[in-house]
Design a protein around this motif. Structure first.
Motif, PDB file in Angstrom:
ATOM      1  N   LEU A 272       0.839  -1.200   0.000  1.00 52.25           N
ATOM      2  CA  LEU A 272       0.000   0.000   0.000  1.00 52.25           C
ATOM      3  C   LEU A 272       0.873   1.247   0.000  1.00 52.25           C
ATOM      4  O   LEU A 272       0.741   2.127   0.841  1.00 52.25           O
ATOM      5  CB  LEU A 272      -0.932  -0.007   1.225  1.00 52.25           C
ATOM      6  CG  LEU A 272      -2.038  -1.063   1.205  1.00 52.25           C
ATOM      7  CD1 LEU A 272      -2.773  -1.095   2.545  1.00 52.25           C
ATOM      8  CD2 LEU A 272      -3.025  -0.804   0.077  1.00 52.25           C
ATOM      9  N   GLY A 273       1.781   1.327  -0.952  1.00 54.64           N
ATOM     10  CA  GLY A 273       2.574   2.533  -1.106  1.00 54.64           C
ATOM     11  C   GLY A 273       3.949   2.447  -0.475  1.00 54.64           C
ATOM     12  O   GLY A 273       4.386   1.403   0.016  1.00 54.64           O
ATOM     13  N   TYR A 285       4.444   9.530   3.939  1.00 58.48           N
ATOM     14  CA  TYR A 285       3.747   8.410   3.305  1.00 58.48           C
ATOM     15  C   TYR A 285       3.349   8.790   1.880  1.00 58.48           C
ATOM     16  O   TYR A 285       2.711   9.819   1.657  1.00 58.48           O
ATOM     17  CB  TYR A 285       2.514   8.062   4.139  1.00 58.48           C
ATOM     18  CG  TYR A 285       1.741   6.847   3.678  1.00 58.48           C
ATOM     19  CD1 TYR A 285       2.377   5.717   3.176  1.00 58.48           C
ATOM     20  CD2 TYR A 285       0.350   6.820   3.774  1.00 58.48           C
ATOM     21  CE1 TYR A 285       1.660   4.603   2.788  1.00 58.48           C
ATOM     22  CE2 TYR A 285      -0.379   5.711   3.395  1.00 58.48           C
ATOM     23  CZ  TYR A 285       0.280   4.605   2.890  1.00 58.48           C
ATOM     24  OH  TYR A 285      -0.437   3.497   2.499  1.00 58.48           O
ATOM     25  N   TYR A 286       3.703   7.925   0.939  1.00 58.02           N
ATOM     26  CA  TYR A 286       3.407   8.150  -0.474  1.00 58.02           C
ATOM     27  C   TYR A 286       2.467   7.047  -0.950  1.00 58.02           C
ATOM     28  O   TYR A 286       2.897   5.923  -1.221  1.00 58.02           O
ATOM     29  CB  TYR A 286       4.700   8.165  -1.290  1.00 58.02           C
ATOM     30  CG  TYR A 286       5.631   9.283  -0.886  1.00 58.02           C
ATOM     31  CD1 TYR A 286       5.594  10.515  -1.525  1.00 58.02           C
ATOM     32  CD2 TYR A 286       6.538   9.127   0.167  1.00 58.02           C
ATOM     33  CE1 TYR A 286       6.437  11.554  -1.146  1.00 58.02           C
ATOM     34  CE2 TYR A 286       7.377  10.154   0.555  1.00 58.02           C
ATOM     35  CZ  TYR A 286       7.324  11.361  -0.107  1.00 58.02           C
ATOM     36  OH  TYR A 286       8.157  12.388   0.285  1.00 58.02           O
ATOM     37  N   TYR A 287       1.199   7.407  -1.048  1.00 61.12           N
ATOM     38  CA  TYR A 287       0.157   6.430  -1.415  1.00 61.12           C
ATOM     39  C   TYR A 287      -0.681   6.994  -2.554  1.00 61.12           C
ATOM     40  O   TYR A 287      -0.952   8.196  -2.618  1.00 61.12           O
ATOM     41  CB  TYR A 287      -0.752   6.145  -0.210  1.00 61.12           C
ATOM     42  CG  TYR A 287      -1.992   5.338  -0.557  1.00 61.12           C
ATOM     43  CD1 TYR A 287      -1.987   3.957  -0.455  1.00 61.12           C
ATOM     44  CD2 TYR A 287      -3.162   5.963  -1.000  1.00 61.12           C
ATOM     45  CE1 TYR A 287      -3.109   3.207  -0.785  1.00 61.12           C
ATOM     46  CE2 TYR A 287      -4.288   5.231  -1.333  1.00 61.12           C
ATOM     47  CZ  TYR A 287      -4.256   3.852  -1.227  1.00 61.12           C
ATOM     48  OH  TYR A 287      -5.367   3.117  -1.555  1.00 61.12           O
ATOM     49  N   GLY A 288      -1.137   6.126  -3.416  1.00 59.95           N
ATOM     50  CA  GLY A 288      -2.118   6.511  -4.422  1.00 59.95           C
ATOM     51  C   GLY A 288      -1.516   7.255  -5.598  1.00 59.95           C
ATOM     52  O   GLY A 288      -0.321   7.537  -5.672  1.00 59.95           O
ATOM     53  N   ASN A 295       0.117   0.824  -6.275  1.00 57.18           N
ATOM     54  CA  ASN A 295       0.423   0.889  -4.848  1.00 57.18           C
ATOM     55  C   ASN A 295       1.345  -0.227  -4.357  1.00 57.18           C
ATOM     56  O   ASN A 295       1.936  -0.099  -3.287  1.00 57.18           O
ATOM     57  CB  ASN A 295      -0.865   0.893  -4.025  1.00 57.18           C
ATOM     58  CG  ASN A 295      -1.478   2.275  -3.945  1.00 57.18           C
ATOM     59  OD1 ASN A 295      -0.773   3.265  -3.826  1.00 57.18           O
ATOM     60  ND2 ASN A 295      -2.796   2.339  -4.054  1.00 57.18           N
ATOM     61  N   THR A 312       6.509  -0.036  -9.163  1.00 59.28           N
ATOM     62  CA  THR A 312       5.248  -0.543  -8.625  1.00 59.28           C
ATOM     63  C   THR A 312       4.579  -1.476  -9.627  1.00 59.28           C
ATOM     64  O   THR A 312       5.034  -1.616 -10.768  1.00 59.28           O
ATOM     65  CB  THR A 312       4.270   0.604  -8.314  1.00 59.28           C
ATOM     66  OG1 THR A 312       3.704   1.094  -9.550  1.00 59.28           O
ATOM     67  CG2 THR A 312       4.964   1.756  -7.596  1.00 59.28           C
ATOM     68  N   ASN A 669      -5.857   6.469   4.399  1.00 60.69           N
ATOM     69  CA  ASN A 669      -5.002   6.533   5.583  1.00 60.69           C
ATOM     70  C   ASN A 669      -5.566   5.748   6.772  1.00 60.69           C
ATOM     71  O   ASN A 669      -4.868   5.563   7.765  1.00 60.69           O
ATOM     72  CB  ASN A 669      -4.801   7.986   6.024  1.00 60.69           C
ATOM     73  CG  ASN A 669      -3.903   8.771   5.087  1.00 60.69           C
ATOM     74  OD1 ASN A 669      -2.719   8.490   4.973  1.00 60.69           O
ATOM     75  ND2 ASN A 669      -4.476   9.751   4.392  1.00 60.69           N
ATOM     76  N   ARG A 672      -3.593   2.956   8.565  1.00 63.18           N
ATOM     77  CA  ARG A 672      -2.238   3.212   9.053  1.00 63.18           C
ATOM     78  C   ARG A 672      -2.071   2.864  10.535  1.00 63.18           C
ATOM     79  O   ARG A 672      -2.967   3.095  11.350  1.00 63.18           O
ATOM     80  CB  ARG A 672      -1.860   4.676   8.816  1.00 63.18           C
ATOM     81  CG  ARG A 672      -1.748   5.021   7.352  1.00 63.18           C
ATOM     82  CD  ARG A 672      -1.493   6.483   7.109  1.00 63.18           C
ATOM     83  NE  ARG A 672      -0.222   6.959   7.671  1.00 63.18           N
ATOM     84  CZ  ARG A 672       0.346   8.109   7.351  1.00 63.18           C
ATOM     85  NH1 ARG A 672      -0.240   8.917   6.473  1.00 63.18           N
ATOM     86  NH2 ARG A 672       1.497   8.456   7.899  1.00 63.18           N
ATOM     87  N   GLU A 695      -0.651  14.191   2.290  1.00 64.98           N
ATOM     88  CA  GLU A 695      -0.996  12.808   2.594  1.00 64.98           C
ATOM     89  C   GLU A 695      -2.497  12.618   2.777  1.00 64.98           C
ATOM     90  O   GLU A 695      -2.937  11.500   3.039  1.00 64.98           O
ATOM     91  CB  GLU A 695      -0.260  12.339   3.854  1.00 64.98           C
ATOM     92  CG  GLU A 695       1.251  12.281   3.683  1.00 64.98           C
ATOM     93  CD  GLU A 695       1.989  11.787   4.918  1.00 64.98           C
ATOM     94  OE1 GLU A 695       1.333  11.174   5.798  1.00 64.98           O
ATOM     95  OE2 GLU A 695       3.207  12.020   5.027  1.00 64.98           O
TER      96      GLU A 695
END
Length: 744
Positions: A272-273, A285-288, A295, A312, A669, A672, A695
């Motif tokens: 998930l990132g 956090y680097y997501y999406g 991801n 990815t 998030n 988390r 984020e």
């Protein structure tokens, strides 16, 4: 990438060569803190998409060339730059590589090294590196020193070297996951699923130690190992006999797919990132799709010019860290607004985009065209007052034209439309039932204007009337008088085309005081109308505005209403009317926007010093309640009171951490483990400490900054920075609490 680099270097020149200092703000008498606008690292992402197969790994060589390994061979990035996705296409630069079964890559002396089913090879050194092996299924490789390499097929390890004797061994009861090299000791470290081993390339010594944890990825950080597991990571000394430390599981995601030490930072990949450990022990956090095309992270490596490559399942991301000042960021946002977010002079959103492609969107109408444009207009007034920019002045003129037309496009005297648009599109606009035809068959206008728009209008016109020296000043005063004349003449209601008050345009005591004292509408409507009447009196000198304000404060309790502490605002009692119950189900963050925009006129144009002191008390009380949100606008607006304590550091944090990408990507998030959740509450605060803006979902100031997720259709809209970012920045510059850019 090339385009953005040119833009940013241009902005540096603008920032250091042609920026005027702020106009002195004589109304701030306290000694105020000032944020020194020096360079910081602004991150943004350039994405290269690939549907299938997944990207395995990516590296950058000494020339800045990026090669990407996938199951279909070697690929290269093509065409991507910020906000414009690139592609990964076959790398045909060296045709013979296309005929090889390349299973893994690495770097040695910043040159590409390939592992195929026959050898370790490279095109560097005139192609002289070719070390044959006998592990046809090898897919792991690590470079050592002096052209030494350790490879593996998951069970067998083979050491290859130009000068040293070959070596080979099996990991009898485990599977090889990853190999790393420690230069200081000339040792290769081998991570198994349940073991850690070392191979000393000097003595050909191989040692293994069993570990209880299942391990998934690792890297060295100095003289310590950072080891990922499905449940977090642990650290241990780089000694085969050392004991592992405790599992660290307060992470954005506990399942670790990759660990990479880059400079002083440790990066982690997950399903998930990706996330990076900061100096304070917390994580970025680097997501999406704001950051990554997919991801599931398979590999992380150092890129060119202080960037990070993240491979990815959906392609490759290049996370760029660019030195930038807030002023340079403001210049980027100014261009974003002008190029993509001006509709008939309004500050508008870009909607109906295809997968985040800003070239496919359309400018959209909004219920709040007047409000969002008011905030942008005020930002440009502050910009003009600070820099005397001709561009800012022209922006003010164009937006003021749109704001004026909101009044004269309909037949209701003094009534501002919500919006207007060319006729023939009603069914395609927001809330088509609210649109009305004008006498001109070419145009329609939107009715049902609310208090949100009214306070936005008066805020922007007050700022313009105070700070402008040209005909815009008189035009602003005229509109203040026009709108407030309508409200006062209609018994403190906004009266629509049908002769009835709009649902939300009500400041009459009969409506306001019908709400129980703990219901927020009683406080907000009282605060706003007094601010609006004060502004009207300050600039027109008409006694009717002053008389009405004092009547409300002295005879109808509006001063008491607006002074009510925020801690007393909550849900209506069970015996309250249904409307009051609906209004007080939870905290309305749109009210915060209305309050703080109103505070400009409430405090700045107070009738006397006694009231000004009271208003300051109310503003600081509200600010205290809002402090956990760290909203840049609320903190900067609070500075207008002259208080030296208004969380300037949080305001600057908001401005720095705000993403340059304002597209409505999905964000998640709530899974988390590194954030502390709190019990459900009236203000809808979900976690103890608010996440950085980059984020969380992109949103305006009227949204809940503690919102954790945004799921559903994504990449369909881009928000304008005009109200979100430019307003707090330029107000901060005007108030003198944000400096002009510092010369480096």
């Amino acid at each position: 990438m090339h385009y953005l680099r040119i833009l940013l270097f241009t902005l540096v020149s603008i920032a250091l060569g042609s920026c005027s200092g702020p106009v002195e703000n004589k109304n701030l008498t306290a000694v105020m803190p000032v944020y020194k606008d020096s360079l910081y690292l602004q991150d943004y992402s350039i994405k290269y998409e690939l549907g299938s197969p997944a990207v395995t790994m990516a590296f950058t060589d000494r020339n800045g060339v990026v090669q990407v390994l996938s199951k279909d061979g070697i690929l290269r990035p093509n065409g991507g730059y910020f906000l414009h996705h690139g592609q990964l296409i076959p790398d045909r630069s060296y045709r013979p590589l296309g005929d090889k079964n390349i299973a893994a890559m690495t770097l040695y002396r910043e040159q590409f090294i390939y592992l195929d089913d026959l050898a370790v090879l490279s095109n560097a050194w005139a192609g002289s590196l070719y070390l044959g092996h006998d592990l046809p299924h090898a897919d792991l490789i690590q470079a050592g020193t002096d052209f030494d390499f350790l490879i593996s097929d998951g069970k067998t390890l083979q050491f290859l070297s130009r000068d040293k004797a070959p070596w080979k061994a099996e990991l009898e009861t485990d599977s090889v996951v990853q190999i790393r090299y420690q230069k200081e000791t000339n040792k290769f470290w081998i991570l198994g699923q349940n073991s850690i081993s070392t191979f000393d390339a000097t003595t050909n010594t191989f040692r293994t130690a069993k570990k209880k944890e299942r391990m998934t990825a690792f890297d060295l950080q100095g003289d310590r190992l950072v080891i990922g597991t499905p449940k977090g990571y642990f650290m241990m000394d780089a000694d085969i006999d050392a004991q592992p430390g405790a599992i660290q599981d307060k992470l954005p995601v506990t399942e670790i797919t990759w660990v990479e030490t880059i400079g002083d930072n440790v990066w982690f990949g997950s399903p998930l990132g990706a996330f990076k450990k900061r100096d304070d022990g917390k994580f970025d956090y680097y997501y999406g799709k704001r950051w990554l095309p997919g991801n599931y992270v398979t590999h992380i490596s150092k890129g060119k010019d202080n960037s990070i490559l993240i491979s990815t399942d959906g392609g490759l991301a290049q996370i760029v860290f660019r030195p930038m000042t807030l002023y340079q960021k403001a210049q980027y946002y100014e261009e974003q607004v002008r190029k993509r977010h001006i509709r008939l002079g309004f500050n508008a959103s870009l909607d109906d985009m295809e997968n985040g492609n800003v070239d496919t969107g359309r400018l959209s109408d909004s219920d709040n065209d007047g409000l969002w444009t008011s905030m942008y207009l005020a930002a440009e007034v502050f910009r003009y007052a600070t820099t005397r920019s001709d561009e800012a002045l022209q922006n003010c003129i164009e937006s003021m034209d749109a704001m004026e037309r909101l009044f004269n496009i309909n037949d209701v005297p003094g009534f501002p439309s919500r919006s207007f648009e060319r006729s023939g599109y009603i069914e395609q606009l927001h809330d088509p039932d609210r649109w009305q035809h004008t006498q001109d068959p070419e145009w329609d206008w939107k009715s049902t204007t609310s208090s949100d728009e009214a306070i936005g209008h008066i805020f922007a016109y007050g700022v313009m009337a105070e700070l402008m020296e040209n005909d815009l000043k008189q035009r602003a005063i005229t509109l203040i008088d026009t709108l407030m004349g309508h409200i006062v003449d209609n018994d403190l209601y906004l009266v629509d085309f049908d002769g009835k008050p709009t649902t939300w345009g009500k400041w009459n005591p009969e409506y306001v005081n019908a709400r129980p004292v703990m219901v927020g509408d009683r406080k907000i409507n009282s605060s706003n109308i007094i601010a609006m009447l004060q502004t009207a009196y300050h600039f027109t000198g008409k006694e009717k505005y002053k008389e009405k304000a004092f009547d409300l404060m002295e005879n109808h309790g509006y001063l008491e209403n607006l002074m009510r502490p925020m801690k007393e605002i909550g849900r209506a009692p069970e015996d309250a009317d249904e409307w009051s119950k609906m209004l007080s189900e939870s905290w309305n963050h749109s009210d915060d926007e209305m309050y703080f925009l109103g505070y400009w006129g409430l405090y700045r144009y107070a009738f006397n010093d006694t009231l000004k002191t009271k208003y300051k008390e109310a503003i600081l009380d509200h600010w205290e309640a809002e402090r956990p949100e760290r909203d840049g606008a609320w903190n900067i607006i609070t500075a207008l009171t002259g208080t030296p304590e208004f969380d300037l550091d949080h305001a600057a944090w908001y401005l720095r951490e705000h993403p340059m990408d304002l597209i409505t990507w999905n964000i998640k998030n709530s899974h988390r483990k590194d954030i502390e959740f709190i019990e459900p509450n009236f203000r809808k605060q979900t976690i103890k400490e608010v996440l950085p803006p980059d984020e969380r979902p992109v949103q305006r100031h009227n949204a809940n900054m503690f919102r954790l997720d945004k799921l559903g259709p994504e990449g369909t809209a881009e928000y304008s920075a005009g109200d979100i970012w430019l307003l707090p920045y330029w107000m901060g510059r005007y108030l003198g609490v944000i400096s002009e850019p510092m010369a480096e």
